[in-house]
Design a protein around this motif. Structure first.
Motif, PDB file in Angstrom:
ATOM      1  N   ASN A  63       0.766  -1.373  -0.089  1.00 19.70           N
ATOM      2  CA  ASN A  63      -0.016   0.077  -0.050  1.00 19.70           C
ATOM      3  C   ASN A  63       0.902   1.332   0.155  1.00 19.70           C
ATOM      4  O   ASN A  63       1.234   1.679   1.092  1.00 19.70           O
ATOM      5  N   LYS A  65      -0.214   3.770  -1.979  1.00 20.12           N
ATOM      6  CA  LYS A  65      -1.254   5.081  -2.309  1.00 20.12           C
ATOM      7  C   LYS A  65      -1.419   5.776  -1.274  1.00 20.12           C
ATOM      8  O   LYS A  65      -1.793   6.966  -1.447  1.00 20.12           O
ATOM      9  N   LYS A 128      -6.392  -0.392   2.916  1.00 20.59           N
ATOM     10  CA  LYS A 128      -6.574   0.237   1.811  1.00 20.59           C
ATOM     11  C   LYS A 128      -7.855   0.854   1.678  1.00 20.59           C
ATOM     12  O   LYS A 128      -8.895   0.223   2.032  1.00 20.59           O
TER      13      LYS A 128
END
Length: 128
Positions: A63, A65, A128
């Motif tokens: 992850n 992002k 997420k």
């Protein structure tokens, strides 16, 4: 958001690598530098956590992002909780029950890593 075996195994490998870093530093601090068991654990836990965070962010939970700062402050809180639980456990086994320092460290590591660290990292830190 459910449980994924592959992700769990990756996280366990990450925890193992962080744990080996932690155990090596702990052993050095405890056996060579003669620091107390809880203090050795605090030092080694912080350094092992760095290894664990990087592996988890980029590989286990994959992850990138989420901004690193958002993950890092949560991870730090988990690490503080983890080190506190581990230090208390080690204190109990080593200083109160007079168990071996290394055996106590390993036992407490497994209990806290599976019951506390994985759960919070998966569902809070690297969610997420």
């Amino acid at each position: 958001m459910g449980f994924k075996l592959k992700e769990f195994l990756k996280a366990q490998l990450s925890a193992f690598l962080g744990g080996m870093t932690d155990l090596g530093i702990y052993s050095f601090c405890y056996k060579v530098l003669n620091f107390s068991a809880p203090f050795s654990n605090a030092i080694s836990g912080a350094l092992g956590a760095i290894v664990n965070f990087l592996i988890n962010r980029y590989w286990s939970f994959n992850n990138q992002k989420t901004p690193i700062a958002n993950q890092l402050w949560k991870f730090i809180l988990v690490v503080i909780g983890s080190i506190t639980l581990k230090s208390l456990g080690i204190y109990f086994f080593v200083d109160r029950l007079q168990w071996d320092g290394i055996l106590s460290k390993l036992l407490v590591e497994v209990i806290v890593s599976l019951g506390f660290n994985f759960t919070l990292q998966k569902f809070w830190v690297f969610k997420k």
